[in-house]
Design an enzyme around this catalytic site. Sequence first.
Site, PDB file in Angstrom:
ATOM      1  N   HIS A   1       0.828  -1.207   0.000  1.00 45.04           N
ATOM      2  CA  HIS A   1       0.000   0.000   0.000  1.00 45.04           C
ATOM      3  C   HIS A   1       0.871   1.268   0.000  1.00 45.04           C
ATOM      4  O   HIS A   1       0.649   2.186  -0.798  1.00 45.04           O
ATOM      5  CB  HIS A   1      -0.930  -0.005   1.215  1.00 45.04           C
ATOM      6  CG  HIS A   1      -1.633   1.293   1.417  1.00 45.04           C
ATOM      7  ND1 HIS A   1      -2.592   1.758   0.541  1.00 45.04           N
ATOM      8  CD2 HIS A   1      -1.499   2.250   2.371  1.00 45.04           C
ATOM      9  CE1 HIS A   1      -3.012   2.943   0.962  1.00 45.04           C
ATOM     10  NE2 HIS A   1      -2.362   3.267   2.069  1.00 45.04           N
TER      11      HIS A   1
ATOM     12  N   HIS B   1       1.086   4.762  -2.608  1.00 45.31           N
ATOM     13  CA  HIS B   1       1.511   6.153  -2.365  1.00 45.31           C
ATOM     14  C   HIS B   1       2.740   6.604  -3.150  1.00 45.31           C
ATOM     15  O   HIS B   1       2.757   7.726  -3.646  1.00 45.31           O
ATOM     16  CB  HIS B   1       1.770   6.382  -0.871  1.00 45.31           C
ATOM     17  CG  HIS B   1       0.517   6.424  -0.046  1.00 45.31           C
ATOM     18  ND1 HIS B   1      -0.418   7.432  -0.141  1.00 45.31           N
ATOM     19  CD2 HIS B   1       0.048   5.572   0.911  1.00 45.31           C
ATOM     20  CE1 HIS B   1      -1.417   7.210   0.718  1.00 45.31           C
ATOM     21  NE2 HIS B   1      -1.159   6.083   1.368  1.00 45.31           N
TER      22      HIS B   1
ATOM     23  N   GLU C   1      -6.368   9.127  -0.285  1.00 44.46           N
ATOM     24  CA  GLU C   1      -6.479   7.692   0.027  1.00 44.46           C
ATOM     25  C   GLU C   1      -7.518   6.967  -0.827  1.00 44.46           C
ATOM     26  O   GLU C   1      -7.287   5.850  -1.266  1.00 44.46           O
ATOM     27  CB  GLU C   1      -6.830   7.460   1.499  1.00 44.46           C
ATOM     28  CG  GLU C   1      -5.695   7.603   2.487  1.00 44.46           C
ATOM     29  CD  GLU C   1      -4.566   6.599   2.362  1.00 44.46           C
ATOM     30  OE1 GLU C   1      -4.728   5.562   1.690  1.00 44.46           O
ATOM     31  OE2 GLU C   1      -3.496   6.878   2.925  1.00 44.46           O
TER      32      GLU C   1
ATOM     33  N   SER D   1      -3.896   0.113  -4.316  1.00 43.49           N
ATOM     34  CA  SER D   1      -3.030  -0.942  -3.767  1.00 43.49           C
ATOM     35  C   SER D   1      -3.788  -2.235  -3.495  1.00 43.49           C
ATOM     36  O   SER D   1      -3.207  -3.197  -2.997  1.00 43.49           O
ATOM     37  CB  SER D   1      -2.351  -0.469  -2.473  1.00 43.49           C
ATOM     38  OG  SER D   1      -3.293  -0.232  -1.448  1.00 43.49           O
TER      39      SER D   1
HETATM   40  N1  TIH Z   1      -6.830  -1.798   1.779  1.00 46.15           N
HETATM   41  C1  TIH Z   1      -5.539  -1.425   1.258  1.00 46.15           C
HETATM   42  C2  TIH Z   1      -4.918  -2.596   0.483  1.00 46.15           C
HETATM   43  O1  TIH Z   1      -5.414  -3.713   0.552  1.00 46.15           O
HETATM   44  O2  TIH Z   1      -3.906  -2.381  -0.183  1.00 46.15           O
HETATM   45  C3  TIH Z   1      -4.596  -0.977   2.340  1.00 46.15           C
HETATM   46  C4  TIH Z   1      -5.099   0.226   3.070  1.00 46.15           C
HETATM   47  C5  TIH Z   1      -5.519   1.396   2.544  1.00 46.15           C
HETATM   48  C6  TIH Z   1      -5.944   2.319   3.480  1.00 46.15           C
HETATM   49  C7  TIH Z   1      -5.895   1.884   4.669  1.00 46.15           C
HETATM   50  S1  TIH Z   1      -5.240   0.329   4.677  1.00 46.15           S
HETATM   51 FE   FE2 Z   2      -2.320   5.236   3.016  1.00 48.71          FE
END
Ligand code: TIH
Ligand code: FE2
Length: 295
Positions: free
Chosen positions: A162, A167, A208, A227
């Site tokens: 992630h 990012h 996000e 991600s």
């Molecule tokens: N859910 C995202 C992932 O599976 O890559 C990770 C996160 C994003 C935001 C908070 S945790």
């Molecule tokens: Fe993040």
Amino acid sequence: MFEEAQYLAPVTRRADGSIEVELSRSHPGFADPVYRERRNRIAELAMQHQQGEPIPVVDYTPEEHEVWRIVSAELAVAHQELAVAEYLHGYERLNLPKDRIPQLQEVSEWLAPLTGFRYLPAAGLVELREFYGTLADSYFHSTQYIRHHSVPLYTPEPDVIHEVIGHANALASDRFAALYRLAGEAARRVESREALEFVSKVFWFTLEFGVMAEGGELKAYGAGILSSYGEIREFRGMDIRPLELAAMGTTSYDITHYQDVLFRAESMDHLEDVVGAFWATCDDDSIARLALPVS
Ligand code: TIH
Ligand code: FE2
């Protein structure tokens, strides 16, 4: 890790000085002693890190690199179809490896010449104000562990996939990097906890989990969508709302499942005009007015 910081597994120090990461019962790695030991070791490395020193090297196992390979390959296909052009621009500039987990030190060295952003290792929870404050200085706090191999398509916990695929690819774009910095400056400027939380919620629903209209289609630019190869296939079916600051700053969300409420920017310019300008100028008073219930 931003708003999600509050959902990170707590890190505690045992009586003998070693570090213990507490995973919840529902975590896919809860009953896996090998995974738990990795998490403890990686948290320990980050806790020993001093700013200014190189980021500690994690000797990822073949199985951990394999998780990165699987997720990278799935996401590479999904991104071509579903990510906004500005993110793909950063993606091409950064050119992350697909066959192995890069070290955070490498990511930092690749990113710095592009937009000035550098990575810092985070053992666990980074306090909201500290996290954003350093964003204003072009530092990004990042976890180093990888999600459990049994559920590669989605994790409710921020992990290195992630932080880096979500990012760093965005931070390799000048336009997104500028927005991250503005969020950090806003977080430093506001004084009350309420205002800080409003700023961080706007971050949550944009950098996000933001989506954007592009070429007559809906694309994603939020790192949390970009991600997860589970979530990225679902976002178009969610409740998509207009990009309104008051709504973003006051809508609640649950980090443990796919986000069902998303906010749509009409373009990169629109995102900068609404959200960038808000972060550039907001203060406690302007946020208090935005957060007033509409009567
Ligand atoms: N859910 C995202 C992932 O599976 O890559 C990770 C996160 C994003 C935001 C908070 S945790
Ligand atoms: Fe993040």
